[in-house]
Structure formats: C-alpha cells, structure tokens
Write a protein that holds these residues in place. Sequence first.
Motif, PDB file in Angstrom:
ATOM      1  N   PRO A  63       0.816  -1.238   0.000  1.00 50.03           N
ATOM      2  CA  PRO A  63       0.000   0.000   0.000  1.00 50.03           C
ATOM      3  C   PRO A  63       0.835   1.267   0.000  1.00 50.03           C
ATOM      4  CG  PRO A  63      -0.792  -1.570   1.641  1.00 50.03           C
ATOM      5  CD  PRO A  63       0.529  -2.095   1.163  1.00 50.03           C
ATOM      6  N   GLY A  64       2.075   1.178   0.383  1.00 49.52           N
ATOM      7  CA  GLY A  64       2.913   2.370   0.421  1.00 49.52           C
ATOM      8  C   GLY A  64       3.618   2.654  -0.889  1.00 49.52           C
ATOM      9  N   LEU A  65       3.383   1.825  -1.901  1.00 54.47           N
ATOM     10  CA  LEU A  65       4.118   1.958  -3.163  1.00 54.47           C
ATOM     11  C   LEU A  65       3.724   3.227  -3.906  1.00 54.47           C
ATOM     12  CD1 LEU A  65       6.084   0.462  -5.138  1.00 54.47           C
ATOM     13  CD2 LEU A  65       4.017  -0.424  -6.276  1.00 54.47           C
ATOM     14  N   ILE A  66       4.734   3.962  -4.362  1.00 51.19           N
ATOM     15  CA  ILE A  66       4.501   5.100  -5.266  1.00 51.19           C
ATOM     16  C   ILE A  66       4.785   4.611  -6.672  1.00 51.19           C
ATOM     17  CG2 ILE A  66       5.353   7.369  -5.974  1.00 51.19           C
ATOM     18  CD1 ILE A  66       5.933   7.887  -2.978  1.00 51.19           C
ATOM     19  N   TYR A  67       3.767   4.649  -7.502  1.00 53.98           N
ATOM     20  CA  TYR A  67       3.799   4.013  -8.820  1.00 53.98           C
ATOM     21  C   TYR A  67       3.725   5.110  -9.875  1.00 53.98           C
ATOM     22  CZ  TYR A  67       2.266   0.393 -12.256  1.00 53.98           C
ATOM     23  OH  TYR A  67       2.150  -0.474 -13.323  1.00 53.98           O
ATOM     24  N   VAL A  68       4.768   5.228 -10.696  1.00 53.99           N
ATOM     25  CA  VAL A  68       4.867   6.309 -11.676  1.00 53.99           C
ATOM     26  C   VAL A  68       4.765   5.731 -13.084  1.00 53.99           C
ATOM     27  CG1 VAL A  68       6.246   8.246 -12.514  1.00 53.99           C
ATOM     28  CG2 VAL A  68       6.407   7.548 -10.105  1.00 53.99           C
ATOM     29  N   SER A  69       3.789   6.216 -13.850  1.00 53.33           N
ATOM     30  CA  SER A  69       3.655   5.823 -15.260  1.00 53.33           C
ATOM     31  C   SER A  69       3.999   7.023 -16.141  1.00 53.33           C
ATOM     32  CB  SER A  69       2.223   5.372 -15.566  1.00 53.33           C
ATOM     33  OG  SER A  69       1.942   4.145 -14.933  1.00 53.33           O
ATOM     34  N   ILE A  70       4.902   6.793 -17.097  1.00 50.74           N
ATOM     35  CA  ILE A  70       5.292   7.832 -18.053  1.00 50.74           C
ATOM     36  C   ILE A  70       4.815   7.381 -19.427  1.00 50.74           C
ATOM     37  CG2 ILE A  70       7.224   9.100 -19.068  1.00 50.74           C
ATOM     38  CD1 ILE A  70       8.863   8.306 -16.539  1.00 50.74           C
ATOM     39  N   SER A  71       4.016   8.202 -20.070  1.00 48.96           N
ATOM     40  CA  SER A  71       3.503   7.837 -21.396  1.00 48.96           C
ATOM     41  C   SER A  71       3.441   9.076 -22.278  1.00 48.96           C
ATOM     42  CB  SER A  71       2.116   7.201 -21.274  1.00 48.96           C
ATOM     43  OG  SER A  71       1.202   8.123 -20.721  1.00 48.96           O
ATOM     44  N   ALA A  72       3.097   8.865 -23.529  1.00 51.46           N
ATOM     45  CA  ALA A  72       3.091   9.985 -24.487  1.00 51.46           C
ATOM     46  C   ALA A  72       1.990  10.981 -24.174  1.00 51.46           C
ATOM     47  CB  ALA A  72       2.927   9.449 -25.902  1.00 51.46           C
ATOM     48  N   PHE A  73       0.754  10.476 -23.976  1.00 47.42           N
ATOM     49  CA  PHE A  73      -0.398  11.370 -23.832  1.00 47.42           C
ATOM     50  C   PHE A  73      -1.143  11.174 -22.512  1.00 47.42           C
ATOM     51  CE2 PHE A  73       0.253  10.703 -28.400  1.00 47.42           C
ATOM     52  CZ  PHE A  73       0.424  12.024 -28.805  1.00 47.42           C
TER      53      PHE A  73
END
Length: 413
Positions: free
Chosen positions: A116-126
């Motif tokens: 639950p403490g995870l910081i999840y980063v998604s990098i995408s075009a749009f």
Amino acid sequence: MLSAYRVLDLTTERGLLCGQILGDLGADVIKVEPPGGSPARRLGPFYQDQPHPDRSLLWWAYNRNKRGITLDLTSPAGKEIFHRLVKSAHFLIESDNPGAMAQLGFGYDALATINPGLIYVSISAFGQDGPKASYADSDLVILTASGPTILSGDSDRAPLRLSVPQAYLHACAEAATAALLANHERHRSGHGQYIDVSAQQAIALATQAYILSGSYKDVEIQRMAGGLKMGPFNIRLRWPAKDGYVAITYLFGTAFGHFTKRLMDWIHEEGLCSDEIQAMDWVRFGGELFAGGDAIAKFEQLKLIVEDFTKTKTKAELLQGALERTLLIAPISTIAEVVDSPQLNARGYWQEVAHPELGQTFTYPGPFVKFSESPITYRRRPPLVGEHNREIYIDQLGMTEQQLTTLQQQGVI
C-alpha cells in the motif's frame, strides 16, 4: 538523500532518465529488464561503433547509479518473483503503453494490495486516458502535438522536428519530481499513490509563454529560421560569425534599447554604419517599429548592418566585446566546445566513470545539480545485462544457487 529507498525501474527508453535522477539522489534503483536485456540497449550510437547491449551510449547516458537484473515478467515464475520485489520497493517507474502493465497483472491497483505504500509512476506519451492515450508515438509525434514543432524551421517551408529527442526527457524530469513530492506526502499519510505523467503535457511548457498567448488569442508567434515571426516583425536571434554563429538579442524599447545602442556604437567604431544610424534613439525605435510604416523597412536594413559586422569577427571576439561593452551576445557552441567549456570544467562538471569490463574510464556529463551537504556521486556505471542477478536473487531474495541456475535454464532470468 534517498539511500533508504528502493526503486523498481521497468522503463523502456522513454523513461530511463527518471530512474537515473532518483539513483543520483542515492536511491537503490533496480533496473528490471527482460532476459537478454532492454531493447534500449540496441539504440545507438555505440562505443567504437560496435553494436552490443553493453556498449550503447544512450544506455550509458541514462542508467548510471542503477543495479540491473533480468526477469521475464510474462512467465508465472517471473510474476511470482516480481511480486516479492514489489513488497520491499518504495517506488515503481514504468513507461509501457497505457494498460500494458495492467494486462500483465502489474497495474497500480493490483500492486497496491501487495504494498500500500508503493509510489507508482507511469510515463507515457499522452497520459493514461483521453482519446490519444493509445496512440502510437515518437518524439516527433509528441512535439507536434504539444506546440514546439510549429515554431521550428523556415517560415516559407514546412515545420521541422527538433534534431534530438526531447519530449520524454522533460517527462522524466517531471516524473522524478512528482515521485519525490508523493514521497513527502507518504510521510504524512503512510500511503503511496499513482502518478500519471504525460509527455505531451510536459513538453507543452517548452513553448514558454506562447502557449498562454494562444489561449487568449494574442498575436500568433510563427517560425522563422534563426528567430521568430511576430506579426509583421521578423525577429532575428542567430547571426553568422567567422567561425560559426552567435545569438544576439537585437531589440529595442526601454528593456533592450540601451544594449542595442552600445552594439551600434561598436559597429560605428568599426566603420560599418553611418553617423545617422548610430545617433538613432533605440528606445524610441521600439515604439516606431510597432507603429509600422517605414520603421519596418528600416529594421530590415539594420539587421543587414549587424550581419555584416558579426561576419567580420570570431565567436570569441564577439563574446569578449560583449563582456567589455555589456552586450546581449552569446556564442552558439558546438558539442566539442561544450565538452571543452571552461565554465563546466571550472565547476568540475565532467565525471570520470570506470568501465572495468572494457578496461577504460570514460568522461560522463556531471550531476544535474550541486548539493553543498550531500553531493551527488557516481556510485555505479550503467549495469551490464543481468549484472546483479546473483546479488538480488540470492543475497536479497534468498534464492539458492540451484534455484538461480534453474531459472536461468528456463529463461525466466
């Protein structure tokens, strides 16, 4: 500063810089690659022009201060191992197509139940949603969708792309910043969160104030080689020198007129403009220019005079003159000149990084910032393919030698 944190870096070439920033700040960044290595390792240029997964200069540029493991995230065994890695991670960064991680069972909602403490980063075009979320992309596609391309190139021809990819580098910097902000919030709430970074949104800011001009229908800025077109004005910013080019802010009015006066005084001393031109009121000329009429033709004549002057001098001569006379002139550096920059060398920017596998040391660009109390150090050169498999799987996850060998034979790692 981030030595207490672990990052799982699942990015493709789109997001490599984000993990490197966190690694530079001290985090334990584990680059997770498919068996055989990341496709980013196949992107050139290559050391000694030898295509090899451990010789890609692009890979070297964005993967220092990381450990590297291989893992097949599509296999049942790989999924089970990855879940174990997630349990002890503080950040996860990925840059796959929207929805791809969820299809593997590794979307944020699924992993947050494990950690639950995870910081999840998604990098995408749009971004992860919207009508373009699933569009194919490239640097050119993102730049054209964000604004900078329409400002690049000659005014009488089609727009040009920027010569080197930019969009995802902007997105990576924003992703790293967002991750650190989420980490600050986690200290308050104890919970992680999901961060959705759009390269289109990141690069839109690279249009500077012009994106705001468009929103309230101000005069539209148009492209012009070596400058910008604003209404009837061709504002030239690049000028030829004997050995290259310089940038000159050749404008008028209260903000720039006194700089232009000193430049025109210099040009007059060199005998390249008349007494009449030297005596012009450069502050008032700005108002005359906006009023239109003969001033616009005069402006075009003045630009030719400046060009005739700059062509007689080297970049160094123009810079020295600018320093002595307080002028707005800056040399346009070649890459070789950047490497030899006295300013960068005086600040100790360049860093020597040993590559024992090649028996050599290479000069790398330096840290992105200088901290007085906790300076960034280059602890690790970019990892080789699967270099830290043993270190992670045996020493940290507690696997046996036999288990590691079996996973290798099965193609899981």
